[in-house]
Structures are given as C-alpha cells and as structure tokens.
Design a protein around this motif. Structure first.
Motif, PDB file in Angstrom:
ATOM      1  N   SER A  45      21.196  -9.733  65.855  1.00 56.86           N
ATOM      2  CA  SER A  45      19.812 -10.157  66.088  1.00 56.86           C
ATOM      3  C   SER A  45      18.822  -9.193  65.433  1.00 56.86           C
ATOM      4  O   SER A  45      17.812  -9.606  64.869  1.00 56.86           O
ATOM      5  CB  SER A  45      19.525 -10.241  67.582  1.00 56.86           C
ATOM      6  OG  SER A  45      20.263 -11.286  68.157  1.00 56.86           O
ATOM      7  N   GLY A  46      19.117  -7.912  65.508  1.00 55.59           N
ATOM      8  CA  GLY A  46      18.250  -6.919  64.889  1.00 55.59           C
ATOM      9  C   GLY A  46      18.229  -7.020  63.380  1.00 55.59           C
ATOM     10  O   GLY A  46      17.182  -6.818  62.746  1.00 55.59           O
ATOM     11  N   LEU A  47      19.361  -7.351  62.780  1.00 51.78           N
ATOM     12  CA  LEU A  47      19.442  -7.467  61.325  1.00 51.78           C
ATOM     13  C   LEU A  47      18.744  -8.719  60.810  1.00 51.78           C
ATOM     14  O   LEU A  47      18.355  -8.762  59.634  1.00 51.78           O
ATOM     15  CB  LEU A  47      20.912  -7.476  60.878  1.00 51.78           C
ATOM     16  CG  LEU A  47      21.602  -6.136  60.807  1.00 51.78           C
ATOM     17  CD1 LEU A  47      23.111  -6.320  60.678  1.00 51.78           C
ATOM     18  CD2 LEU A  47      21.063  -5.324  59.640  1.00 51.78           C
ATOM     19  N   GLY A  48      18.587  -9.729  61.655  1.00 54.30           N
ATOM     20  CA  GLY A  48      18.026 -11.008  61.226  1.00 54.30           C
ATOM     21  C   GLY A  48      16.735 -10.899  60.415  1.00 54.30           C
ATOM     22  O   GLY A  48      16.635 -11.468  59.337  1.00 54.30           O
ATOM     23  N   GLU A  88      25.427  -4.767  49.170  1.00 60.02           N
ATOM     24  CA  GLU A  88      24.282  -3.966  48.754  1.00 60.02           C
ATOM     25  C   GLU A  88      22.977  -4.384  49.408  1.00 60.02           C
ATOM     26  O   GLU A  88      21.966  -3.697  49.247  1.00 60.02           O
ATOM     27  CB  GLU A  88      24.145  -3.997  47.228  1.00 60.02           C
ATOM     28  CG  GLU A  88      24.055  -5.396  46.642  1.00 60.02           C
ATOM     29  CD  GLU A  88      24.145  -5.396  45.129  1.00 60.02           C
ATOM     30  OE1 GLU A  88      23.753  -4.403  44.501  1.00 60.02           O
ATOM     31  OE2 GLU A  88      24.600  -6.422  44.584  1.00 60.02           O
ATOM     32  N   TYR A  89      22.979  -5.448  50.170  1.00 61.01           N
ATOM     33  CA  TYR A  89      21.741  -5.950  50.760  1.00 61.01           C
ATOM     34  C   TYR A  89      21.878  -6.097  52.271  1.00 61.01           C
ATOM     35  O   TYR A  89      22.990  -6.238  52.797  1.00 61.01           O
ATOM     36  CB  TYR A  89      21.370  -7.306  50.145  1.00 61.01           C
ATOM     37  CG  TYR A  89      21.131  -7.216  48.659  1.00 61.01           C
ATOM     38  CD1 TYR A  89      20.005  -6.558  48.172  1.00 61.01           C
ATOM     39  CD2 TYR A  89      22.026  -7.765  47.752  1.00 61.01           C
ATOM     40  CE1 TYR A  89      19.775  -6.449  46.806  1.00 61.01           C
ATOM     41  CE2 TYR A  89      21.812  -7.668  46.387  1.00 61.01           C
ATOM     42  CZ  TYR A  89      20.683  -7.005  45.924  1.00 61.01           C
ATOM     43  OH  TYR A  89      20.466  -6.885  44.580  1.00 61.01           O
ATOM     44  N   PRO A  90      20.751  -6.105  52.985  1.00 61.67           N
ATOM     45  CA  PRO A  90      20.816  -6.298  54.439  1.00 61.67           C
ATOM     46  C   PRO A  90      21.529  -7.598  54.822  1.00 61.67           C
ATOM     47  O   PRO A  90      22.211  -7.656  55.839  1.00 61.67           O
ATOM     48  CB  PRO A  90      19.356  -6.330  54.868  1.00 61.67           C
ATOM     49  CG  PRO A  90      18.611  -5.627  53.794  1.00 61.67           C
ATOM     50  CD  PRO A  90      19.374  -5.887  52.526  1.00 61.67           C
ATOM     51  N   GLY A  91      21.377  -8.619  54.003  1.00 57.68           N
ATOM     52  CA  GLY A  91      22.059  -9.886  54.281  1.00 57.68           C
ATOM     53  C   GLY A  91      23.566  -9.746  54.274  1.00 57.68           C
ATOM     54  O   GLY A  91      24.271 -10.469  54.999  1.00 57.68           O
ATOM     55  N   ASP A  92      24.074  -8.827  53.459  1.00 55.30           N
ATOM     56  CA  ASP A  92      25.519  -8.570  53.437  1.00 55.30           C
ATOM     57  C   ASP A  92      25.966  -7.980  54.771  1.00 55.30           C
ATOM     58  O   ASP A  92      26.984  -8.395  55.345  1.00 55.30           O
ATOM     59  CB  ASP A  92      25.896  -7.618  52.295  1.00 55.30           C
ATOM     60  CG  ASP A  92      25.501  -8.151  50.933  1.00 55.30           C
ATOM     61  OD1 ASP A  92      25.490  -9.395  50.747  1.00 55.30           O
ATOM     62  OD2 ASP A  92      25.187  -7.328  50.052  1.00 55.30           O
ATOM     63  N   ALA A  93      25.184  -7.020  55.274  1.00 54.31           N
ATOM     64  CA  ALA A  93      25.487  -6.419  56.578  1.00 54.31           C
ATOM     65  C   ALA A  93      25.357  -7.468  57.680  1.00 54.31           C
ATOM     66  O   ALA A  93      26.187  -7.525  58.599  1.00 54.31           O
ATOM     67  CB  ALA A  93      24.550  -5.241  56.847  1.00 54.31           C
ATOM     68  N   TYR A  94      24.335  -8.312  57.580  1.00 53.65           N
ATOM     69  CA  TYR A  94      24.115  -9.382  58.558  1.00 53.65           C
ATOM     70  C   TYR A  94      25.351 -10.288  58.650  1.00 53.65           C
ATOM     71  O   TYR A  94      25.812 -10.622  59.742  1.00 53.65           O
ATOM     72  CB  TYR A  94      22.872 -10.170  58.144  1.00 53.65           C
ATOM     73  CG  TYR A  94      22.510 -11.326  59.028  1.00 53.65           C
ATOM     74  CD1 TYR A  94      21.748 -11.132  60.182  1.00 53.65           C
ATOM     75  CD2 TYR A  94      22.896 -12.625  58.708  1.00 53.65           C
ATOM     76  CE1 TYR A  94      21.385 -12.199  60.994  1.00 53.65           C
ATOM     77  CE2 TYR A  94      22.539 -13.700  59.511  1.00 53.65           C
ATOM     78  CZ  TYR A  94      21.791 -13.483  60.656  1.00 53.65           C
ATOM     79  OH  TYR A  94      21.434 -14.532  61.457  1.00 53.65           O
ATOM     80  N   SER A  95      25.885 -10.674  57.502  1.00 60.71           N
ATOM     81  CA  SER A  95      27.054 -11.557  57.470  1.00 60.71           C
ATOM     82  C   SER A  95      28.299 -10.880  58.038  1.00 60.71           C
ATOM     83  O   SER A  95      29.072 -11.502  58.778  1.00 60.71           O
ATOM     84  CB  SER A  95      27.329 -12.021  56.036  1.00 60.71           C
ATOM     85  OG  SER A  95      26.252 -12.796  55.566  1.00 60.71           O
ATOM     86  N   VAL A  96      28.492  -9.614  57.686  1.00 61.87           N
ATOM     87  CA  VAL A  96      29.654  -8.883  58.206  1.00 61.87           C
ATOM     88  C   VAL A  96      29.552  -8.746  59.721  1.00 61.87           C
ATOM     89  O   VAL A  96      30.524  -8.994  60.450  1.00 61.87           O
ATOM     90  CB  VAL A  96      29.802  -7.502  57.520  1.00 61.87           C
ATOM     91  CG1 VAL A  96      30.825  -6.638  58.243  1.00 61.87           C
ATOM     92  CG2 VAL A  96      30.202  -7.683  56.060  1.00 61.87           C
ATOM     93  N   VAL A  97      28.373  -8.376  60.207  1.00 63.73           N
ATOM     94  CA  VAL A  97      28.194  -8.214  61.656  1.00 63.73           C
ATOM     95  C   VAL A  97      28.391  -9.559  62.364  1.00 63.73           C
ATOM     96  O   VAL A  97      29.001  -9.614  63.435  1.00 63.73           O
ATOM     97  CB  VAL A  97      26.825  -7.581  61.981  1.00 63.73           C
ATOM     98  CG1 VAL A  97      26.525  -7.634  63.470  1.00 63.73           C
ATOM     99  CG2 VAL A  97      26.799  -6.136  61.490  1.00 63.73           C
ATOM    100  N   ALA A  98      27.927 -10.641  61.774  1.00 64.05           N
ATOM    101  CA  ALA A  98      28.122 -11.967  62.369  1.00 64.05           C
ATOM    102  C   ALA A  98      29.605 -12.282  62.520  1.00 64.05           C
ATOM    103  O   ALA A  98      30.048 -12.776  63.563  1.00 64.05           O
ATOM    104  CB  ALA A  98      27.438 -13.041  61.523  1.00 64.05           C
TER     105      ALA A  98
END
Length: 117
Positions: free
Chosen positions: A108-111, A32-42
């Motif tokens: 990098s963009g999600l950071g 539900e948060y950008p950090g979740d997307a950040y972790s998945v993309v990583a």
C-alpha cells in the motif's frame, strides 16, 4: 494439478525465493523503478497469504497420522515431539499472517511512489 510432491513444491518455492534474492542484489533491467518493487512486494504478499493454509495442512496431516496411531519417535518422546511440532507450526502460522500483514502495508505504501528523474 502437478506431478510434484508437497516436499518438491516447497523446495521449488525455496529455490524461487533464493533466485529472487540473487535477482535483486543489484539494479538491473526490470529492477530499477518503484513499480518493480511494487510488483515484487505484491507477489511476496500473495505468497505470504497462502502460507498459513499450507502450514495448517501440514499440521492436519500430523494430527491425522497421530489419531490413527501411525507415528512414533526415534527418541521415544512422541508426546514431546508432537508438542514441539504443533507449537512450532502454530508460531509459523502466526508469523506468516504477520508477514502477510506487513507486506500488505508495504504494498500500500509503494502504491503512490513513482520514479523521478
């Protein structure tokens, strides 16, 4: 190491991505948060980074078997089949490298992106 064969491990990876596809269909806890997307993309980036090596090792096996005259084609077209195989693997390796680069850009963009109420 593992007791699984390379084919079984590739199947496990495919199953994991299929599970990811289902888990990201709707917003839910832990998605539900950008950090979740950040972790998945990583993690996807990490996976993509390792794909060229795996693809290259598949090609190495085929080349080794061919060099030792351990291959034949059911169609009687071994040279053409090998050319298709090697060409396809080279394309897949290049695509995996491009995927890794694109996921790295997305990561990098999600950071700096954060959730705002």
């Amino acid at each position: 190491m593992t007791d699984k064969t390379p084919a079984q491990l590739a199947g496990t990876a495919a199953d994991a991505v299929r599970g990811l596809n289902h888990a990201t269909l709707v917003r839910q806890a832990d998605w539900e948060y950008p950090g979740d997307a950040y972790s998945v993309v990583a993690n996807l980036s990490q996976m993509a980074m390792t794909l060229p090596q795996a693809i290259g090792q598949v090609q190495s096996l085929i080349e080794f078997l061919n060099a030792h005259d351990n291959l034949r084609s059911d169609k009687g077209t071994l040279d053409d089949d090998l050319a298709q195989t090697v060409g396809g693997l080279a394309d897949a390796k290049a695509a995996a490298e491009a995927l890794y680069a694109a996921l790295n850009r997305a990561h990098s963009g999600l950071g700096p992106i954060a959730y705002q109420d």
